[in-house]
Design a protein around this motif. Structure first.
Motif, PDB file in Angstrom:
ATOM      1  N   PRO A 126      82.943 -16.460   7.545  1.00 42.20           N
ATOM      2  CA  PRO A 126      83.118 -15.144   7.158  1.00 42.20           C
ATOM      3  C   PRO A 126      83.451 -14.769   5.925  1.00 42.20           C
ATOM      4  O   PRO A 126      83.853 -15.262   5.085  1.00 42.20           O
ATOM      5  N   ILE A 127      82.830 -13.492   5.496  1.00 40.27           N
ATOM      6  CA  ILE A 127      83.011 -13.130   4.302  1.00 40.27           C
ATOM      7  C   ILE A 127      84.445 -12.375   3.907  1.00 40.27           C
ATOM      8  O   ILE A 127      84.790 -11.882   4.880  1.00 40.27           O
ATOM      9  N   ALA A 128      85.158 -12.803   3.033  1.00 40.42           N
ATOM     10  CA  ALA A 128      86.364 -12.203   2.710  1.00 40.42           C
ATOM     11  C   ALA A 128      86.549 -11.760   1.368  1.00 40.42           C
ATOM     12  O   ALA A 128      85.948 -12.065   0.421  1.00 40.42           O
ATOM     13  N   VAL A 129      87.688 -10.900   1.204  1.00 38.55           N
ATOM     14  CA  VAL A 129      88.007 -10.231   0.092  1.00 38.55           C
ATOM     15  C   VAL A 129      88.948 -11.249  -0.712  1.00 38.55           C
ATOM     16  O   VAL A 129      90.081 -11.230   0.104  1.00 38.55           O
ATOM     17  N   LEU A 130      88.961 -11.419  -1.849  1.00 40.31           N
ATOM     18  CA  LEU A 130      89.842 -12.524  -2.382  1.00 40.31           C
ATOM     19  C   LEU A 130      90.436 -11.936  -3.674  1.00 40.31           C
ATOM     20  O   LEU A 130      89.626 -11.223  -4.238  1.00 40.31           O
ATOM     21  N   SER A 131      91.696 -12.248  -3.883  1.00 35.97           N
ATOM     22  CA  SER A 131      92.351 -11.866  -5.092  1.00 35.97           C
ATOM     23  C   SER A 131      91.710 -12.770  -6.354  1.00 35.97           C
ATOM     24  O   SER A 131      91.154 -13.581  -6.163  1.00 35.97           O
ATOM     25  N   SER A 132      92.213 -12.202  -7.668  1.00 37.84           N
ATOM     26  CA  SER A 132      91.776 -12.974  -8.880  1.00 37.84           C
ATOM     27  C   SER A 132      92.090 -14.626  -8.637  1.00 37.84           C
ATOM     28  O   SER A 132      91.587 -15.285  -9.339  1.00 37.84           O
ATOM     29  N   SER A 133      93.130 -14.886  -7.789  1.00 34.52           N
ATOM     30  CA  SER A 133      93.772 -16.125  -7.644  1.00 34.52           C
ATOM     31  C   SER A 133      93.089 -17.021  -6.236  1.00 34.52           C
ATOM     32  O   SER A 133      93.608 -18.132  -6.113  1.00 34.52           O
ATOM     33  N   GLY A 134      92.339 -16.295  -5.609  1.00 37.91           N
ATOM     34  CA  GLY A 134      91.470 -16.670  -4.771  1.00 37.91           C
ATOM     35  C   GLY A 134      92.195 -16.476  -3.354  1.00 37.91           C
ATOM     36  O   GLY A 134      91.930 -16.948  -2.299  1.00 37.91           O
ATOM     37  N   GLN A 135      93.404 -15.973  -2.974  1.00 37.87           N
ATOM     38  CA  GLN A 135      94.016 -15.390  -2.027  1.00 37.87           C
ATOM     39  C   GLN A 135      93.327 -14.300  -1.157  1.00 37.87           C
ATOM     40  O   GLN A 135      92.807 -13.236  -1.727  1.00 37.87           O
ATOM     41  N   PRO A 136      93.228 -14.531   0.172  1.00 41.51           N
ATOM     42  CA  PRO A 136      92.543 -13.153   0.920  1.00 41.51           C
ATOM     43  C   PRO A 136      93.496 -12.092   0.918  1.00 41.51           C
ATOM     44  O   PRO A 136      94.603 -12.068   0.614  1.00 41.51           O
ATOM     45  N   LEU A 137      92.570 -10.906   0.725  1.00 38.73           N
ATOM     46  CA  LEU A 137      93.348  -9.706   0.616  1.00 38.73           C
ATOM     47  C   LEU A 137      92.823  -8.689   1.746  1.00 38.73           C
ATOM     48  O   LEU A 137      91.621  -8.590   1.986  1.00 38.73           O
ATOM     49  N   GLY A 138      93.865  -7.910   2.311  1.00 41.86           N
ATOM     50  CA  GLY A 138      93.494  -6.722   3.264  1.00 41.86           C
ATOM     51  C   GLY A 138      93.903  -5.431   2.438  1.00 41.86           C
ATOM     52  O   GLY A 138      94.366  -5.397   1.261  1.00 41.86           O
ATOM     53  N   PRO A 139      93.525  -4.380   3.049  1.00 44.00           N
ATOM     54  CA  PRO A 139      93.636  -3.131   2.196  1.00 44.00           C
ATOM     55  C   PRO A 139      95.009  -2.860   1.884  1.00 44.00           C
ATOM     56  O   PRO A 139      95.004  -2.058   0.702  1.00 44.00           O
ATOM     57  N   SER A 140      96.329  -3.467   2.447  1.00 50.81           N
ATOM     58  CA  SER A 140      97.225  -3.228   2.022  1.00 50.81           C
ATOM     59  C   SER A 140      98.102  -3.858   0.713  1.00 50.81           C
ATOM     60  O   SER A 140      98.944  -3.660   0.108  1.00 50.81           O
ATOM     61  N   GLU A 141      97.009  -4.822   0.345  1.00 52.80           N
ATOM     62  CA  GLU A 141      97.316  -5.746  -0.737  1.00 52.80           C
ATOM     63  C   GLU A 141      96.573  -5.434  -1.945  1.00 52.80           C
ATOM     64  O   GLU A 141      96.470  -6.154  -2.932  1.00 52.80           O
ATOM     65  N   CYS A 142      95.866  -4.107  -1.858  1.00 44.79           N
ATOM     66  CA  CYS A 142      95.250  -3.526  -3.199  1.00 44.79           C
ATOM     67  C   CYS A 142      95.144  -2.179  -3.253  1.00 44.79           C
ATOM     68  O   CYS A 142      95.538  -1.491  -2.309  1.00 44.79           O
ATOM     69  N   HIS A 143      94.745  -1.689  -4.179  1.00 40.17           N
ATOM     70  CA  HIS A 143      94.777  -0.146  -4.594  1.00 40.17           C
ATOM     71  C   HIS A 143      93.856   0.198  -5.552  1.00 40.17           C
ATOM     72  O   HIS A 143      93.316  -0.551  -6.325  1.00 40.17           O
ATOM     73  N   ARG A 144      93.439   1.248  -5.581  1.00 38.80           N
ATOM     74  CA  ARG A 144      92.253   1.787  -6.701  1.00 38.80           C
ATOM     75  C   ARG A 144      93.057   2.689  -7.634  1.00 38.80           C
ATOM     76  O   ARG A 144      94.076   3.219  -7.210  1.00 38.80           O
ATOM     77  N   VAL A 145      92.424   2.517  -8.624  1.00 36.11           N
ATOM     78  CA  VAL A 145      92.850   3.617  -9.833  1.00 36.11           C
ATOM     79  C   VAL A 145      91.659   4.101 -10.703  1.00 36.11           C
ATOM     80  O   VAL A 145      90.379   3.632 -10.234  1.00 36.11           O
ATOM     81  N   ARG A 146      91.664   5.029 -11.287  1.00 33.92           N
ATOM     82  CA  ARG A 146      90.603   5.753 -12.054  1.00 33.92           C
ATOM     83  C   ARG A 146      90.413   5.136 -13.235  1.00 33.92           C
ATOM     84  O   ARG A 146      91.627   5.037 -14.045  1.00 33.92           O
ATOM     85  N   ILE A 147      89.448   4.745 -13.995  1.00 36.53           N
ATOM     86  CA  ILE A 147      89.317   4.272 -15.321  1.00 36.53           C
ATOM     87  C   ILE A 147      88.158   5.060 -15.962  1.00 36.53           C
ATOM     88  O   ILE A 147      87.286   5.571 -15.383  1.00 36.53           O
ATOM     89  N   LEU A 148      88.364   5.047 -17.177  1.00 35.19           N
ATOM     90  CA  LEU A 148      87.193   5.715 -18.208  1.00 35.19           C
ATOM     91  C   LEU A 148      86.222   4.721 -18.562  1.00 35.19           C
ATOM     92  O   LEU A 148      87.017   3.754 -19.330  1.00 35.19           O
ATOM     93  N   ALA A 149      85.135   4.593 -18.189  1.00 30.80           N
ATOM     94  CA  ALA A 149      84.262   3.863 -18.760  1.00 30.80           C
ATOM     95  C   ALA A 149      84.143   3.608 -20.400  1.00 30.80           C
ATOM     96  O   ALA A 149      84.570   5.053 -20.877  1.00 30.80           O
ATOM     97  N   GLN A 150      83.953   2.789 -21.091  1.00 29.60           N
ATOM     98  CA  GLN A 150      84.001   2.682 -22.581  1.00 29.60           C
ATOM     99  C   GLN A 150      82.315   3.103 -22.994  1.00 29.60           C
ATOM    100  O   GLN A 150      81.528   3.127 -22.425  1.00 29.60           O
ATOM    101  N   GLN A 151      82.756   4.026 -23.913  1.00 29.14           N
ATOM    102  CA  GLN A 151      81.561   4.596 -24.571  1.00 29.14           C
ATOM    103  C   GLN A 151      80.864   3.558 -25.514  1.00 29.14           C
ATOM    104  O   GLN A 151      81.309   2.742 -26.085  1.00 29.14           O
ATOM    105  N   SER A 152      79.503   3.502 -25.258  1.00 30.61           N
ATOM    106  CA  SER A 152      78.824   2.313 -26.145  1.00 30.61           C
ATOM    107  C   SER A 152      77.997   3.041 -27.181  1.00 30.61           C
ATOM    108  O   SER A 152      77.868   3.839 -27.319  1.00 30.61           O
TER     109      SER A 152
END
Length: 152
Positions: A126-152
């Protein structure tokens, strides 16, 4: 649609993805492309979709860079649609949708298709969403933020 509502101005990656590939026929075309279907007539036969709808969806998938049009691999005058690298990156999305459907939309006795690993002949993990350390994550274990893309 107001100017702020256009896909190019929407800061949500989910909304932009749905705009590009999120309708039923586009996803089924992509699914079939993963099964090595390449020609217009093959897509039409597999999907049973009207030619005008198929032509429209293929055109859009080419425009957004999911498919390329190439000369037929058999040297005939036909053209073929092949997945680009961008298109091949959709594979986990299709597999995730497939796995969700297998778990929730079939009764145990119903016939269904199953995706198997060519090397082992076994169903995929099964496909799983993993943290940067490889731990399974659900919706309550992550959040979204707005970022401004770097100008190139």
């Amino acid at each position: 649609m107001a100017e702020n509502d256009s896909p190019q101005n929407n800061e949500c990656p989910v909304a932009r993805t749905l705009e590009a590939i999120g309708d039923r026929w586009s996803l089924l075309i992509i699914r079939d492309a993963f099964d090595d279907i390449r020609r217009f007539s093959e897509f039409q036969k597999s999907l049973g979709v009207a030619k005008n709808i198929l032509a429209s969806r293929l055109k859009t998938l080419v425009e957004v860079g999911v498919l390329d049009i190439v000369p037929a691999s058999d040297g005939s005058a036909y053209k073929e649609y092949v997945l680009t690298e961008k298109g091949r990156e959709i594979f986990p999305i299709v597999v995730s949708m497939r796995q969700w459907g297998e778990r929730h939309l079939f009764e145990p006795y119903e016939t269904r298709s199953v995706l198997l690993d060519n090397a082992t002949g076994q169903p995929l993990m099964p496909i799983a969403v993993l943290s940067s350390s490889g731990q399974p994550l659900g919706p309550s274990e992550c959040h979204r933020v707005r970022i401004l893309a770097q100008q190139s």
